[in-house]
Design a protein around this motif. Structure first.
Motif, PDB file in Angstrom:
ATOM      1  N   UNK A 195       0.579  -1.226   0.064  1.00 45.48           N
ATOM      2  CA  UNK A 195      -0.031   0.179  -0.065  1.00 45.48           C
ATOM      3  C   UNK A 195       1.045   1.234  -0.027  1.00 45.48           C
ATOM      4  N   UNK A 196       2.155   1.326   0.470  1.00 49.15           N
ATOM      5  CA  UNK A 196       2.888   2.163   0.223  1.00 49.15           C
ATOM      6  C   UNK A 196       3.349   2.641  -0.956  1.00 49.15           C
ATOM      7  N   UNK A 197       3.245   1.910  -1.996  1.00 55.00           N
ATOM      8  CA  UNK A 197       3.569   2.053  -3.067  1.00 55.00           C
ATOM      9  C   UNK A 197       2.323   2.278  -4.225  1.00 55.00           C
ATOM     10  N   UNK A 198       1.256   2.586  -3.539  1.00 52.05           N
ATOM     11  CA  UNK A 198      -0.107   3.067  -4.098  1.00 52.05           C
ATOM     12  C   UNK A 198      -0.996   1.758  -4.497  1.00 52.05           C
ATOM     13  N   UNK A 199      -0.737   0.537  -4.271  1.00 54.29           N
ATOM     14  CA  UNK A 199      -1.592  -0.636  -4.474  1.00 54.29           C
ATOM     15  C   UNK A 199      -2.451  -0.847  -3.526  1.00 54.29           C
ATOM     16  N   UNK A 200      -3.829  -1.128  -3.875  1.00 56.12           N
ATOM     17  CA  UNK A 200      -4.787  -1.296  -3.097  1.00 56.12           C
ATOM     18  C   UNK A 200      -4.603  -2.377  -2.114  1.00 56.12           C
ATOM     19  N   UNK A 201      -4.037  -3.529  -2.402  1.00 53.57           N
ATOM     20  CA  UNK A 201      -3.604  -4.709  -1.539  1.00 53.57           C
ATOM     21  C   UNK A 201      -2.606  -5.534  -2.095  1.00 53.57           C
ATOM     22  N   UNK A 202      -2.572  -6.807  -1.746  1.00 52.55           N
ATOM     23  CA  UNK A 202      -1.566  -7.806  -2.197  1.00 52.55           C
ATOM     24  C   UNK A 202      -2.094  -8.116  -3.664  1.00 52.55           C
ATOM     25  N   UNK A 203      -3.553  -8.398  -3.823  1.00 52.57           N
ATOM     26  CA  UNK A 203      -3.755  -9.007  -5.185  1.00 52.57           C
ATOM     27  C   UNK A 203      -3.699  -7.791  -6.345  1.00 52.57           C
ATOM     28  N   UNK A 204      -4.046  -6.587  -5.935  1.00 54.15           N
ATOM     29  CA  UNK A 204      -3.621  -5.574  -6.724  1.00 54.15           C
ATOM     30  C   UNK A 204      -2.233  -5.528  -7.028  1.00 54.15           C
ATOM     31  N   UNK A 242      16.956  11.365 -10.909  1.00 51.94           N
ATOM     32  CA  UNK A 242      16.753  12.682 -11.355  1.00 51.94           C
ATOM     33  C   UNK A 242      15.327  13.249 -11.080  1.00 51.94           C
ATOM     34  N   UNK A 243      14.382  12.289 -10.594  1.00 53.02           N
ATOM     35  CA  UNK A 243      13.015  12.465 -10.443  1.00 53.02           C
ATOM     36  C   UNK A 243      12.652  12.452  -8.805  1.00 53.02           C
ATOM     37  N   UNK A 244      11.674  12.043  -8.452  1.00 57.01           N
ATOM     38  CA  UNK A 244      11.203  12.057  -7.169  1.00 57.01           C
ATOM     39  C   UNK A 244      11.601  10.965  -6.224  1.00 57.01           C
ATOM     40  N   UNK A 245      12.255   9.995  -6.722  1.00 61.19           N
ATOM     41  CA  UNK A 245      12.722   9.093  -6.209  1.00 61.19           C
ATOM     42  C   UNK A 245      11.490   7.835  -5.830  1.00 61.19           C
ATOM     43  N   UNK A 246      10.576   7.863  -6.940  1.00 58.05           N
ATOM     44  CA  UNK A 246       9.432   6.909  -6.463  1.00 58.05           C
ATOM     45  C   UNK A 246       9.263   6.017  -7.534  1.00 58.05           C
ATOM     46  N   UNK A 247       8.915   4.797  -7.079  1.00 59.98           N
ATOM     47  CA  UNK A 247       8.613   3.871  -8.382  1.00 59.98           C
ATOM     48  C   UNK A 247       7.204   3.293  -7.776  1.00 59.98           C
ATOM     49  N   UNK A 248       6.038   3.815  -8.170  1.00 60.57           N
ATOM     50  CA  UNK A 248       4.736   3.313  -7.359  1.00 60.57           C
ATOM     51  C   UNK A 248       3.784   2.770  -8.521  1.00 60.57           C
ATOM     52  N   UNK A 249       2.803   2.137  -8.190  1.00 62.44           N
ATOM     53  CA  UNK A 249       1.812   1.734  -9.119  1.00 62.44           C
ATOM     54  C   UNK A 249       1.523   2.685 -10.324  1.00 62.44           C
ATOM     55  N   UNK A 250       1.425   4.174 -10.016  1.00 62.62           N
ATOM     56  CA  UNK A 250       1.281   4.908 -11.097  1.00 62.62           C
ATOM     57  C   UNK A 250       2.518   5.160 -11.854  1.00 62.62           C
TER      58      UNK A 250
END
Length: 580
Positions: free
Chosen positions: A489-498, A552-560
Motif C-alpha cells: 500500500x506504500x507504493x499505491x497498490x490497494x492490496x496484495x492482489x492488486x 533525477x525525479x522524485x525517487x519514487x516507483x509506485x503503481x502510477x
C-alpha cells in the motif's frame, strides 16, 4: 543375392567406398558402446554374434559401394585400428590382422569418402581439427575406441587384444549384393537397419529411386542420390552450427529436430502442376510421405512417364535447394544481426520456417515493397511477435496456405497476404490491449526488451555485442520485486492482489544479465536504483537510464509510475512492430 558370412570373409580381397551421396558419419559414443558390448558378449559366451545387414552395390572389380551399413563398418574400422595400435609394430599378429581387416596395400579397405583425408590423419596421430559434424563424431568414436583398447591392453595385455581381434573376425553379417546402386537402394528400403532408425528422409530417397528404377530405367538414380546427399549434409551443418556458443536456435537445437523436419518444412512450401495445394497442416512427416509423396508418385506413374520424370527431377532438386537455403539462412545469422535476433533471440515460430526458408531461397527475404522500407523479414517478425508470441495462437491452415503459394508468388503478394493474416488474428486494438496485460510469459519479451534497449541507446547492437549479451543470458528483471519486503500500500497498490496483478506488466520489466539479476534478487527498488552496483552498472542502456530517471525525479516507483511506463512501452512496441 545375399549370404551370411563372418567379418573376415567379408573383408578379404575387397575394398569398400562410402559414396558421397551417403549421409555423414552419425554414431555417438552410445552406439559405439553398444558395438563394444556386442563383442564383449561374444567373448563371454564363446558364440558367434550377428552384427546386422550390409547392402552393397558393385563398382570396379573387388570394389563395392556401401548403400547400407556404413555406420557399423566405419565404427568397426575405427575399433580395429584402435586395437591394433596396442600391439607392437613388429608383432606378426598385428601385421596379419592389418592386412586381413584394415588395409589393402597402403590404402584402407574402407574408403571413408569425403572424410578419407580426415581419417588418415586421425589414424596417423596428426592433430586434425574436425570441420563437420561427421568428422567430430568420427574423432569422438575413435577416441572412445582408443580408450577402451588401452584399458583392455592394461588389463590383459597382448593376449586380450588378440582375443578381441579374433572375436571381431567371427562376427556375422548378412551381405546383400546388387549390380547397381538403384537395385541396392531398393533392397535397403526393405531391410531393417540395426544401427540408427531409418528416417522418413531415408525412405523418401529409397521410394524415389524405386520409381526411377521401375518406371524410368534408373535414369534419375544418380541425381536422386546426389540431391539427398546434399540434404543430409545441410542437416548436419545446421546441427553443428547450433552447437556454437550463443547460437542456440531452439527449434533446431532440440533433440527431436531431425532430417524429417526438413522434409515436412519443404512440403509446406512446395507446389507442382497437377498437385492440389493444401494438405494436412497438423500431419506428421509420415503423413507427408504416405499421402503426398507416395500418392503423387503413384498418380504420375499411372498417367505419364514424362510427368513422373518431371516431378521427380523437380521435387528432388527443389528439396536439395530448400535444405541448402535452410542451412545458409541459419549460418547467415552469424554475421547478420537481424537474422540473429529473429532466430536466436526471438526464436521465430517453426510454423513460419517454411515461408522464411522459401523466401531466403528465392532471394526475397530482404526485399521491400515499392514505396516502403518494410522488407519481408520484418513482415515475418511482426507476424510472429503479434500472432504467435503475443496472441499465442497457431492458425496452421491459414499460414500453410500462404506457405504453399510462396514458391512462385511475388514479393507484393506475399507481403499483402502476410499483412492480411496478421491483421486478421491480431489487429491493432487487440494487440495494444494484450500489451498492457501480463507479459512475463510472452515469448517475444526478450526481443522486446533488447529492441527497446537499442531504441534508448539510439544505436543498433552489432553481432559481437548481441552474442555477448546472449552468452550472459538476457533475463527479465522485475523492478518492483516478486517478493516484496514492504507494505504494498506504500507504493499505491490497494492490496496484495492488486500488487500481483501489476507485477508482470511491461512497465515492471527491464533487462539484466543473469549475473546482474542474481545480484539484485529481491533488493528494494531504492537500492537497485541508487546503488552503483545494481542498475547503474548494468550492461543495458535502458536499465541504466531507468536508474538515472529515478535519481533525477522524485525517487519514487509506485503503481502510477508502473502504469505510465506500461502505457509508454505498449505504444512503443506497437510502433516497432506495426501493420505495414
Amino acid at each position: 543375392m545375399s549370404n551370411t558370412i563372418d567379418i573376415q570373409q567379408f573383408l578379404v580381397g575387397k575394398t569398400f567406398i562410402i559414396p558421397l551421396y551417403q549421409r555423414d558419419y552419425a554414431w555417438t559414443t552410445i552406439q559405439v558402446e553398444d558395438l563394444l558390448e556386442d563383442i564383449a558378449e561374444a567373448i563371454e559366451t564363446s558364440s558367434p554374434h550377428y552384427l546386422g545387414t550390409v547392402v552393397l552395390s558393385h563398382g570396379e572389380p573387388g570394389s563395392f559401394e556401401i548403400v547400407d551399413g556404413q555406420q557399423r563398418l566405419s565404427t568397426l574400422t575405427l575399433l580395429i585400428h584402435a586395437l591394433l595400435e596396442e600391439l607392437s609394430t613388429e608383432d606378426q599378429q598385428r601385421i596379419a590382422d592389418t592386412a586381413i581387416l584394415l588395409k589393402r596395400g597402403s590404402e584402407l579397405k574402407l574408403n571413408f569418402g569425403k572424410n578419407s583425408s580426415f581419417v588418415r590423419n586421425l589414424f596417423s596421430g596428426s592433430n586434425t581439427t574436425p570441420e563437420t559434424a561427421g568428422q567430430r563424431k568420427l574423432r569422438d568414436a575413435h577416441k572412445y575406441a582408443r580408450e577402451r583398447a588401452k584399458m583392455l591392453s592394461e588389463k590383459g595385455g597382448r593376449d586380450l587384444i588378440v582375443k578381441w581381434m579374433g572375436t571381431i573376425k567371427t562376427l556375422e553379417i548378412i551381405q546383400f549384393d546388387a549390380k547397381d546402386t538403384g537395385r541396392a537402394i531398393r533392397m535397403f528400403q526393405t531391410i531393417n537397419d540395426r544401427g540408427l532408425p531409418l528416417s522418413t528422409m531415408d525412405k523418401a530417397k529409397a521410394l524415389l529411386v524405386f520409381y526411377s528404377n521401375r518406371h524410368l530405367s534408373g535414369e534419375l538414380d544418380s541425381n536422386i542420390n546426389n540431391y539427398f546427399g546434399q540434404c543430409f549434409d545441410a542437416f548436419d551443418g545446421m546441427r553443428e552450427f547450433v552447437r556454437k556458443p550463443a547460437f542456440l536456435i531452439n527449434n533446431i537445437a532440440r533433440d527431436t529436430f531431425g532430417e524429417d523436419d526438413l522434409l515436412r518444412y519443404h512440403y509446406l512450401s512446395y507446389s507442382f502442376p497437377d498437385i492440389a495445394d493444401g494438405g494436412d497442416y497438423y500431419g506428421s512427416t509420415q503423413t507427408v510421405f504416405d499421402s503426398f509423396l507416395r500418392g503423387t508418385l503413384k498418380q504420375f506413374s499411372k498417367s505419364s512417364p514424362e510427368k513422373l520424370r518431371d516431378f521427380i527431377e523437380d521435387y528432388t532438386q527443389d528439396l536439395s535447394s530448400f535444405c541448402n537455403a535452410f542451412q545458409r539462412v541459419i549460418s547467415t545469422a552469424e554475421t547478420n544481426p537481424r537474422l540473429y535476433k529473429c532466430l536466436v533471440v526471438l526464436g521465430i515460430s517453426a510454423r513460419l520456417y517454411p515461408l522464411l526458408i522459401r523466401l531466403y531461397q528465392r532471394g526475397m527475404l530482404f526485399e521491400t515493397q515499392p514505396d516502403s522500407e518494410t522488407d519481408l523479414l520484418q513482415c515475418l517478425e511482426t507476424c510472429d511477435v503479434r500472432v504467435y508470441k503475443t496472441r499465442a495462437t497457431d492458425p496452421a491452415k491459414d499460414i500453410g496456405d500462404l506457405s504453399h503459394g510462396s514458391r512462385h508468388a511475388s514479393t507484393q503478394k506475399i507481403s499483402k497476404d502476410l499483412r492480411s493474416f496478421t491483421e486478421s488474428f491480431m489487429p491493432d486494438g487487440y494487440f495494444h490491449t494484450l500489451l498492457e496485460q501480463d507479459m512475463y510469459d510472452n515469448r517475444a519479451l526478450t526481443l522486446i526488451m533488447l529492441e527497446y534497449d537499442e531504441y534508448r541507446a539510439n544505436a543498433k547492437h552489432n553481432i559481437e555485442t548481441l552474442r555477448g549479451l546472449v552468452s550472459q543470458q538476457i533475463t527479465r528483471e522485475h523492478i518492483l520485486p516478486q517478493t516484496p519486503s514492504f507494505a504494498v500500500t506504500e507504493c499505491g497498490f490497494d492490496n496484495d492482489d492488486d500488487y500481483k496483478a501489476h507485477l508482470h506488466k511491461l512497465g515492471n520489466m527491464t533487462p539484466l544479465t543473469k549475473r546482474e539479476n542474481s545480484r539484485c534478487n529481491d533488493a528494494s527498488v531504492y537500492t537497485k536504483m541508487t546503488d552503483k552496483n545494481f542498475y547503474s552498472s548494468s550492461h543495458y542502456v535502458s536499465t541504466r537510464l531507468l536508474a538515472h530517471e529515478y535519481k533525477a525525479g522524485s525517487k519514487q516507483f509506485q503503481k502510477e509510475d508502473l502504469q505510465q511506463r506500461t502505457q509508454t512501452l505498449a505504444e512503443w512496441v506497437q510502433q516497432r512492430w506495426p501493420l505495414w
